[in-house]
Design a protein around this motif. Structure first.
Motif, PDB file in Angstrom:
ATOM      1  N   PRO A 160      46.344  75.646  46.595  1.00 22.62           N
ATOM      2  CA  PRO A 160      45.204  74.770  46.893  1.00 22.62           C
ATOM      3  C   PRO A 160      43.971  75.258  46.137  1.00 22.62           C
ATOM      4  O   PRO A 160      43.798  76.463  45.937  1.00 22.62           O
ATOM      5  CB  PRO A 160      45.015  74.919  48.409  1.00 22.62           C
ATOM      6  CG  PRO A 160      45.676  76.203  48.761  1.00 22.62           C
ATOM      7  CD  PRO A 160      46.738  76.464  47.745  1.00 22.62           C
ATOM      8  N   TRP A 161      43.132  74.317  45.714  1.00 20.30           N
ATOM      9  CA  TRP A 161      41.938  74.667  44.944  1.00 20.30           C
ATOM     10  C   TRP A 161      40.759  73.861  45.467  1.00 20.30           C
ATOM     11  O   TRP A 161      40.761  72.625  45.437  1.00 20.30           O
ATOM     12  CB  TRP A 161      42.165  74.382  43.464  1.00 20.30           C
ATOM     13  CG  TRP A 161      41.043  74.766  42.562  1.00 20.30           C
ATOM     14  CD1 TRP A 161      40.250  75.871  42.655  1.00 20.30           C
ATOM     15  CD2 TRP A 161      40.579  74.049  41.415  1.00 20.30           C
ATOM     16  NE1 TRP A 161      39.331  75.893  41.630  1.00 20.30           N
ATOM     17  CE2 TRP A 161      39.517  74.788  40.852  1.00 20.30           C
ATOM     18  CE3 TRP A 161      40.972  72.871  40.808  1.00 20.30           C
ATOM     19  CZ2 TRP A 161      38.838  74.372  39.709  1.00 20.30           C
ATOM     20  CZ3 TRP A 161      40.305  72.444  39.663  1.00 20.30           C
ATOM     21  CH2 TRP A 161      39.255  73.210  39.137  1.00 20.30           C
ATOM     22  N   SER A 162      39.754  74.552  45.930  1.00 20.20           N
ATOM     23  CA  SER A 162      38.512  73.919  46.367  1.00 20.20           C
ATOM     24  C   SER A 162      37.460  74.118  45.278  1.00 20.20           C
ATOM     25  O   SER A 162      37.179  75.251  44.882  1.00 20.20           O
ATOM     26  CB  SER A 162      38.018  74.550  47.673  1.00 20.20           C
ATOM     27  OG  SER A 162      38.958  74.314  48.698  1.00 20.20           O
ATOM     28  N   VAL A 163      36.918  73.040  44.783  1.00 20.73           N
ATOM     29  CA  VAL A 163      35.915  73.095  43.715  1.00 20.73           C
ATOM     30  C   VAL A 163      34.543  73.321  44.341  1.00 20.73           C
ATOM     31  O   VAL A 163      34.088  72.530  45.158  1.00 20.73           O
ATOM     32  CB  VAL A 163      35.936  71.785  42.891  1.00 20.73           C
ATOM     33  CG1 VAL A 163      34.837  71.810  41.841  1.00 20.73           C
ATOM     34  CG2 VAL A 163      37.295  71.580  42.254  1.00 20.73           C
ATOM     35  N   TRP A 164      33.905  74.427  43.947  1.00 17.65           N
ATOM     36  CA  TRP A 164      32.565  74.740  44.438  1.00 17.65           C
ATOM     37  C   TRP A 164      31.505  74.480  43.390  1.00 17.65           C
ATOM     38  O   TRP A 164      30.351  74.255  43.723  1.00 17.65           O
ATOM     39  CB  TRP A 164      32.495  76.197  44.862  1.00 17.65           C
ATOM     40  CG  TRP A 164      33.239  76.511  46.128  1.00 17.65           C
ATOM     41  CD1 TRP A 164      34.066  75.682  46.825  1.00 17.65           C
ATOM     42  CD2 TRP A 164      33.227  77.738  46.830  1.00 17.65           C
ATOM     43  NE1 TRP A 164      34.572  76.327  47.917  1.00 17.65           N
ATOM     44  CE2 TRP A 164      34.074  77.599  47.950  1.00 17.65           C
ATOM     45  CE3 TRP A 164      32.600  78.945  46.621  1.00 17.65           C
ATOM     46  CZ2 TRP A 164      34.284  78.629  48.851  1.00 17.65           C
ATOM     47  CZ3 TRP A 164      32.827  79.970  47.528  1.00 17.65           C
ATOM     48  CH2 TRP A 164      33.657  79.803  48.634  1.00 17.65           C
ATOM     49  N   LEU A 165      31.873  74.572  42.140  1.00 19.93           N
ATOM     50  CA  LEU A 165      30.923  74.331  41.055  1.00 19.93           C
ATOM     51  C   LEU A 165      31.398  73.155  40.221  1.00 19.93           C
ATOM     52  O   LEU A 165      32.581  73.043  39.902  1.00 19.93           O
ATOM     53  CB  LEU A 165      30.816  75.570  40.147  1.00 19.93           C
ATOM     54  CG  LEU A 165      30.315  76.845  40.818  1.00 19.93           C
ATOM     55  CD1 LEU A 165      30.433  78.019  39.848  1.00 19.93           C
ATOM     56  CD2 LEU A 165      28.879  76.674  41.268  1.00 19.93           C
ATOM     57  N   ARG A 166      30.451  72.320  39.868  1.00 17.61           N
ATOM     58  CA  ARG A 166      30.791  71.138  39.080  1.00 17.61           C
ATOM     59  C   ARG A 166      29.580  70.783  38.237  1.00 17.61           C
ATOM     60  O   ARG A 166      28.462  70.725  38.736  1.00 17.61           O
ATOM     61  CB  ARG A 166      31.145  69.994  40.015  1.00 17.61           C
ATOM     62  CG  ARG A 166      31.731  68.793  39.366  1.00 17.61           C
ATOM     63  CD  ARG A 166      32.006  67.691  40.372  1.00 17.61           C
ATOM     64  NE  ARG A 166      32.807  68.104  41.507  1.00 17.61           N
ATOM     65  CZ  ARG A 166      34.085  67.790  41.664  1.00 17.61           C
ATOM     66  NH1 ARG A 166      34.696  67.061  40.783  1.00 17.61           N
ATOM     67  NH2 ARG A 166      34.731  68.199  42.742  1.00 17.61           N
ATOM     68  N   SER A 167      29.808  70.527  36.959  1.00 17.29           N
ATOM     69  CA  SER A 167      28.750  70.125  36.066  1.00 17.29           C
ATOM     70  C   SER A 167      28.312  68.702  36.407  1.00 17.29           C
ATOM     71  O   SER A 167      29.122  67.868  36.806  1.00 17.29           O
ATOM     72  CB  SER A 167      29.245  70.183  34.630  1.00 17.29           C
ATOM     73  OG  SER A 167      28.340  69.546  33.759  1.00 17.29           O
ATOM     74  N   GLY A 168      27.067  68.418  36.190  1.00 16.72           N
ATOM     75  CA  GLY A 168      26.571  67.066  36.371  1.00 16.72           C
ATOM     76  C   GLY A 168      26.885  66.190  35.175  1.00 16.72           C
ATOM     77  O   GLY A 168      26.676  64.990  35.183  1.00 16.72           O
ATOM     78  N   ARG A 169      27.410  66.817  34.096  1.00 23.02           N
ATOM     79  CA  ARG A 169      27.759  66.078  32.880  1.00 23.02           C
ATOM     80  C   ARG A 169      29.222  65.683  32.929  1.00 23.02           C
ATOM     81  O   ARG A 169      30.039  66.352  33.527  1.00 23.02           O
ATOM     82  CB  ARG A 169      27.519  66.941  31.651  1.00 23.02           C
ATOM     83  CG  ARG A 169      26.089  67.402  31.555  1.00 23.02           C
ATOM     84  CD  ARG A 169      25.801  68.181  30.336  1.00 23.02           C
ATOM     85  NE  ARG A 169      26.929  68.963  29.833  1.00 23.02           N
ATOM     86  CZ  ARG A 169      26.829  69.932  28.961  1.00 23.02           C
ATOM     87  NH1 ARG A 169      25.642  70.260  28.505  1.00 23.02           N
ATOM     88  NH2 ARG A 169      27.887  70.568  28.541  1.00 23.02           N
TER      89      ARG A 169
END
Length: 100
Positions: A90-99
């Protein structure tokens, strides 16, 4: 609940190390199967990891649980022969680019 699952695909017993990935037996069938999962939105990203053909392939998948992706990948013409599922995490995304 995780955002995604990470699937590590490793060479299986029928993998021919003398041939590139796209020259393995039944490449066209495998590619069509994976393309269909991507079109359906199950596979979000995927590809080999490492130089050239990579040592293994990593898939980012969006499913309800590990059992679902294992069941779906069981239909792959390369399943448990040319490729094997080495892990599903399982992978929880904590960081994501606004681009993008």
């Amino acid at each position: 609940m995780p955002d995604y699952f990470l699937v590590k695909h490793a060479p299986g017993p029928a993998w021919d190390p003398s041939r590139p990935r796209r020259e393995q037996d039944r490449w066209d069938e495998h590619a069509a199967f994976m393309d269909a999962l991507a079109e359906e939105g199950v596979i979000v990203l995927g590809g080999p990891v490492g130089e050239g053909d990579g040592d293994y392939a990593l898939l980012v998948v969006q499913v309800a649980d590990e059992a679902e992706i294992r069941a779906r990948l069981a239909g792959d013409p390369w399943a448990d022969g040319i490729l094997r599922v080495a892990s599903v995490e399982p992978w929880s995304v904590w960081l994501r680019s606004g681009r993008g």
